[in-house]
Motif scaffolding. Structure first.
Motif, PDB file in Angstrom:
ATOM      1  N   PHE A 141       1.376  -1.540  -0.088  1.00  0.00           N
ATOM      2  CA  PHE A 141       0.449   0.119   0.209  1.00  0.00           C
ATOM      3  C   PHE A 141       0.928   1.834   0.206  1.00  0.00           C
ATOM      4  O   PHE A 141       2.123   1.357   0.682  1.00  0.00           O
ATOM      5  N   PRO A 142       0.404   2.549  -0.791  1.00  0.00           N
ATOM      6  CA  PRO A 142       1.012   3.131  -0.506  1.00  0.00           C
ATOM      7  C   PRO A 142       1.131   4.852   0.509  1.00  0.00           C
ATOM      8  O   PRO A 142       0.220   4.439   2.227  1.00  0.00           O
ATOM      9  N   VAL A 143       1.839   5.583   1.109  1.00  0.00           N
ATOM     10  CA  VAL A 143       1.624   5.652   2.421  1.00  0.00           C
ATOM     11  C   VAL A 143       0.588   5.877   2.859  1.00  0.00           C
ATOM     12  O   VAL A 143      -0.007   6.027   3.826  1.00  0.00           O
ATOM     13  N   HIS A 144      -0.116   6.649   1.859  1.00  0.00           N
ATOM     14  CA  HIS A 144      -1.472   7.404   2.711  1.00  0.00           C
ATOM     15  C   HIS A 144      -3.142   6.691   2.321  1.00  0.00           C
ATOM     16  O   HIS A 144      -3.790   7.195   2.688  1.00  0.00           O
ATOM     17  N   GLU A 145      -2.219   5.419   2.276  1.00  0.00           N
ATOM     18  CA  GLU A 145      -3.139   4.135   2.613  1.00  0.00           C
ATOM     19  C   GLU A 145      -2.688   3.022   3.628  1.00  0.00           C
ATOM     20  O   GLU A 145      -3.460   2.150   4.360  1.00  0.00           O
ATOM     21  N   ARG A 146      -1.345   3.886   3.865  1.00  0.00           N
ATOM     22  CA  ARG A 146      -0.917   2.176   5.049  1.00  0.00           C
ATOM     23  C   ARG A 146      -1.853   1.883   6.726  1.00  0.00           C
ATOM     24  O   ARG A 146      -1.669   0.583   7.192  1.00  0.00           O
ATOM     25  N   THR A 147      -2.013   3.173   6.539  1.00  0.00           N
ATOM     26  CA  THR A 147      -2.499   2.875   8.290  1.00  0.00           C
ATOM     27  C   THR A 147      -4.025   2.484   8.279  1.00  0.00           C
ATOM     28  O   THR A 147      -4.237   1.653   9.440  1.00  0.00           O
ATOM     29  N   THR A 148      -4.724   2.702   7.147  1.00  0.00           N
ATOM     30  CA  THR A 148      -6.334   2.320   6.845  1.00  0.00           C
ATOM     31  C   THR A 148      -6.006   1.060   6.831  1.00  0.00           C
ATOM     32  O   THR A 148      -6.607  -0.719   7.672  1.00  0.00           O
ATOM     33  N   ALA A 149      -5.104   0.338   5.512  1.00  0.00           N
ATOM     34  CA  ALA A 149      -4.529  -1.299   5.625  1.00  0.00           C
ATOM     35  C   ALA A 149      -4.893  -1.315   6.732  1.00  0.00           C
ATOM     36  O   ALA A 149      -5.002  -2.943   6.810  1.00  0.00           O
ATOM     37  N   THR A 150      -3.474  -1.549   7.643  1.00  0.00           N
ATOM     38  CA  THR A 150      -3.306  -1.907   8.735  1.00  0.00           C
ATOM     39  C   THR A 150      -4.506  -2.207   9.857  1.00  0.00           C
ATOM     40  O   THR A 150      -4.426  -3.198  10.697  1.00  0.00           O
ATOM     41  N   SER A 151      -5.186  -0.899   9.177  1.00  0.00           N
ATOM     42  CA  SER A 151      -6.766  -0.925  10.722  1.00  0.00           C
ATOM     43  C   SER A 151      -7.450  -2.222  10.382  1.00  0.00           C
ATOM     44  O   SER A 151      -8.303  -2.919  11.452  1.00  0.00           O
ATOM     45  N   ILE A 152      -7.370  -3.160   9.178  1.00  0.00           N
ATOM     46  CA  ILE A 152      -8.493  -3.534   8.270  1.00  0.00           C
ATOM     47  C   ILE A 152      -8.077  -4.860   8.675  1.00  0.00           C
ATOM     48  O   ILE A 152      -8.397  -5.379   9.101  1.00  0.00           O
ATOM     49  N   GLY A 153      -6.493  -5.255   8.635  1.00  0.00           N
ATOM     50  CA  GLY A 153      -6.193  -6.286   8.930  1.00  0.00           C
ATOM     51  C   GLY A 153      -6.481  -6.647  10.469  1.00  0.00           C
ATOM     52  O   GLY A 153      -5.887  -7.862  11.036  1.00  0.00           O
ATOM     53  N   SER A 154      -5.839  -5.590  11.325  1.00  0.00           N
ATOM     54  CA  SER A 154      -5.882  -6.276  12.553  1.00  0.00           C
ATOM     55  C   SER A 154      -7.107  -6.428  13.416  1.00  0.00           C
ATOM     56  O   SER A 154      -7.317  -6.801  13.981  1.00  0.00           O
ATOM     57  N   GLY A 155      -7.977  -5.167  12.431  1.00  0.00           N
ATOM     58  CA  GLY A 155      -9.553  -5.373  12.944  1.00  0.00           C
ATOM     59  C   GLY A 155      -9.661  -7.026  12.577  1.00  0.00           C
ATOM     60  O   GLY A 155     -10.513  -7.169  13.523  1.00  0.00           O
ATOM     61  N   PHE A 156      -9.462  -7.373  11.506  1.00  0.00           N
ATOM     62  CA  PHE A 156     -10.543  -8.650  10.956  1.00  0.00           C
ATOM     63  C   PHE A 156     -10.613  -9.572  11.763  1.00  0.00           C
ATOM     64  O   PHE A 156     -10.965 -10.537  11.996  1.00  0.00           O
ATOM     65  N   ASN A 157      -8.309 -10.120  12.461  1.00  0.00           N
ATOM     66  CA  ASN A 157      -9.000 -10.426  13.774  1.00  0.00           C
ATOM     67  C   ASN A 157      -9.298 -10.701  15.060  1.00  0.00           C
ATOM     68  O   ASN A 157     -10.446 -11.718  15.502  1.00  0.00           O
TER      69      ASN A 157
END
Length: 459
Positions: A141-157
Motif C-alpha cells: 500500500f502507498p504511504v497515505h493508505e498504510r494506516t487504513t490497511a493496517t486497521s483492516i488487517g488487525s481489526g478482522f482478527n
C-alpha cells in the motif's frame, strides 16, 4: 550499476490487486481469531456433552497467549527472512491442520487431546495473524493508505472473535438449559426411568452431533481459504508502492539488537502493552461486572461482540483520517484515550452505583470505551514502524504484540490471589489509561519511514 539500482528503488507502482491481498490476509486473521474463540460461546453444551470442566475451556483459550509467547520470535524471523507469502501460508496451514485434527473424533478421552492440539496450532498461527498487518500494508500500500490497511488487517482478527459469539451458538443450539426449556410442557419424569435416561442420552448425542458439525464447517472454511492463498498470495508486487518498500530492512539479528536499544520503541511498547493488556483481560470477564445489573451471560456476550464490531468500524474510519491528516498519530491516540478514559470512568461510576444506573448508560459507556481503545491498536503499529525504521515491520510488531500478551498474562496472575474479588479490575483499567495519557503527551513521535516516502513522491 548503482544508478540502475537507484532507479529500480525509485520506480514505484500501486496495484489494484492490493485490496485482494488485504482481503485474503484479513480473512486469515479473522479465521484465527474466530477459531481461537470456538469453545467459549458453546462452553455449556460442550461441557455437558464431553464431560469437560471450566478449566478445560480455559486451557483451550489459554493456548492463544501460550502459543504466541512460544512462537512469537520464530514468526518474526519467518516474516523478516522468508517474507509475507511463506509466513502467511505456514500460519494458514497450521490453522487448516489444527481444524482437521479436531474433526478426528468427538469421543472422550481422545477429543480432549485433539482439541488441545488444534488449539495449540491455532495459537502458533497467532503471531502472524495479529502482528503482520503492518507488513502487508508496507509491502502493498502507498504511504497515505498504510494506516487504513493496517486497521483492516488487525481489526478482522478481533471481528472474528466477535462473530464466533454468533456462529457457535447458532450451530450448537442444544444445551441442558435449552433442553429444559423445550421440555417444560412435558410431564415431570422420574430420573431413574429408562425414558428419562434415554432422553438425556439423546440430548448429549445431539450436542455431540452439533459440535461435530461446527468442527466440519470450520475445517472446510480453513482448507478453502488455505487453497485460495496457495493459488494467489504473492510475496510482494512486481514494483513496490513506495520507496521504503523496496529498501532492504536491517538483518534480523541486528534489527533485534537495534530495537532492544531504542528508547522510543520501549515507550510505545510500555504504553500499548500495559493499557491493552489490561483492557483485553477486562473485556474477557465483562459478564462478571454486568451480572449484578441484570445482564445474563448471553446478553453480556452480545454486548461484548457489539462493542468489538463497533470498534472495528470506528478503527477503519479513524485510521482513514490518520492517513489523510498524516503525522498526527500521537494526537489521535491522546484524543481516543481521553474519550475512552471518560467512558470507562462513567462505566465504573455506574457499576459502583455512584450515579443512577440505566441499561442504556451501560451500553453507551462500554461501547464508547471499547471503540476508542480498540481503534488505537493500528495507530500503535504504524507509530512503532515509523520510529523503528529501518527495522523490519514484522519484527517490530510481533515484538509489540508479544509484550501485550505478556502483560495480559501477568494481569491474569493477579486473579489467582485469594479473595481478591473483581471490582479492583475496573479501577486498574482506569488507572493505566490515566497513566498512559501524560506519557503520550511527553512522547516525541518521529516519521522516519514517511519522510523518505513523501520526499520521493515530490520528485
Amino acid at each position: 550499476m548503482d544508478s540502475e539500482k537507484e532507479k529500480q528503488i525509485n520506480e514505484t507502482k500501486i496495484y489494484r490487486r492490493r485490496w485482494y491481498i488485504l482481503i485474503l490476509f484479513s480473512l486469515f486473521a479473522f479465521t484465527q481469531g474466530a477459531y481461537w474463540n470456538t469453545w467459549g460461546p458453546i462452553a455449556e453444551s460442550s461441557e455437558d456433552a464431553l464431560d469437560w470442566e471450566d478449566s478445560d475451556i480455559a486451557l483451550f483459550e489459554n493456548w492463544g497467549p501460550i502459543g504466541y509467547l512460544v512462537a512469537g520470535f520464530f514468526a518474526a524471523w519467518f516474516a523478516d527472512v522468508k517474507g509475507l507469502r511463506f509466513s502467511c501460508l505456514l500460519s494458514m496451514f497450521l490453522l487448516a491442520v489444527g481444524t482437521g485434527i479436531r474433526c478426528i473424533t468427538i469421543e472422550r478421552p481422545y477429543v480432549t487431546w485433539t482439541v488441545n492440539i488444534g488449539q495449540a496450532l491455532n495459537g502458533f498461527a497467532g503471531p502472524i495473524a495479529m502482528g503482520a498487518p503492518p507488513l502487508v500494508s508496507t509491502v502493498w500500500f502507498p504511504v497515505h493508505e498504510r494506516t487504513t490497511a493496517t486497521s483492516i488487517g488487525s481489526g478482522f482478527n478481533l471481528l472474528g472473535i466477535a462473530i464466533s459469539f454468533i456462529i457457535g451458538p447458532r450451530i450448537v443450539k442444544t444445551s441442558p438449559s435449552t433442553f429444559e426449556v423445550e421440555n417444560q410442557s412435558n410431564q415431570t419424569v422420574n430420573l431413574n426411568d429408562t425414558s428419562a435416561e434415554n432422553s438425556i442420552q439423546g440430548r448429549i448425542q445431539k450436542e455431540k452431533d452439533e459440535i461435530m458439525l461446527l468442527m466440519y464447517v470450520e475445517c472446510a472454511w480453513a482448507v478453502l481459504l488455505f487453497v485460495a492463498m496457495v493459488i494467489y498470495f504473492p510475496n510482494k508486487p512486481p514494483l513496490p508502492p513506495t520507496k521504503t518498500a523496496a529498501i532492504p530492512r536491517i538483518e534480523f539479528k541486528n534489527g533485534l539488537k537495534k530495537i532492544l536499544r531504542l528508547r522510543e520503541f520501549w515507550v510505545i511498547a510500555a504504553i500499548y502493552s500495559v493499557s491493552m493488556g489490561v483492557f483485553n483481560i477486562w473485556q474477557g470477564v465483562l459478564d462478571v461486572y454486568l451480572k449484578p445489573h441484570g445482564f445474563s451471560q448471553d446478553r453480556a456476550a452480545w454486548l461484548g461482540a457489539s462493542s468489538i464490531m463497533a470498534g472495528f468500524v470506528s478503527s477503519v474510519i479513524i485510521c482513514r483520517f490518520a492517513d489523510i491528516f498524516s503525522r498526527h498519530l500521537r494526537f489521535f491516540l491522546i484524543c481516543m484515550y481521553s474519550v475512552g478514559g471518560a467512558a470507562f470512568l462513567w462505566f465504573v461510576l455506574l457499576v459502583e452505583d455512584a450515579v443512577p444506573d440505566s441499561e442504556v448508560s451501560l451500553y453507551i459507556s462500554i461501547i464508547l470505551g471499547t471503540l476508542c481503545l480498540q481503534a488505537s491498536t493500528p495507530l500503535y503499529f504504524e507509530m512503532a514502524c515509523e520510529v523503528c525504521y529501518p527495522v523490519a515491520e514484522g519484527l517490530t510488531n510481533v515484538l509489540l504484540t508479544i509484550l501485550v500478551n505478556l502483560s495480559s498474562f501477568i494481569f491474569l496472575l493477579l486473579h489467582m490471589i485469594p479473595n481478591i474479588g473483581s471490582a479492583w479490575e475496573n479501577w486498574c483499567l482506569l488507572a493505566v489509561i490515566a497513566l498512559c495519557i501524560p506519557f503520550m503527551c511527553l512522547f516525541k513521535d518521529s516519521y522516519n519511514r514517511s519522510n523518505i516516502d513523501e520526499e520521493n513522491e515530490k520528485l
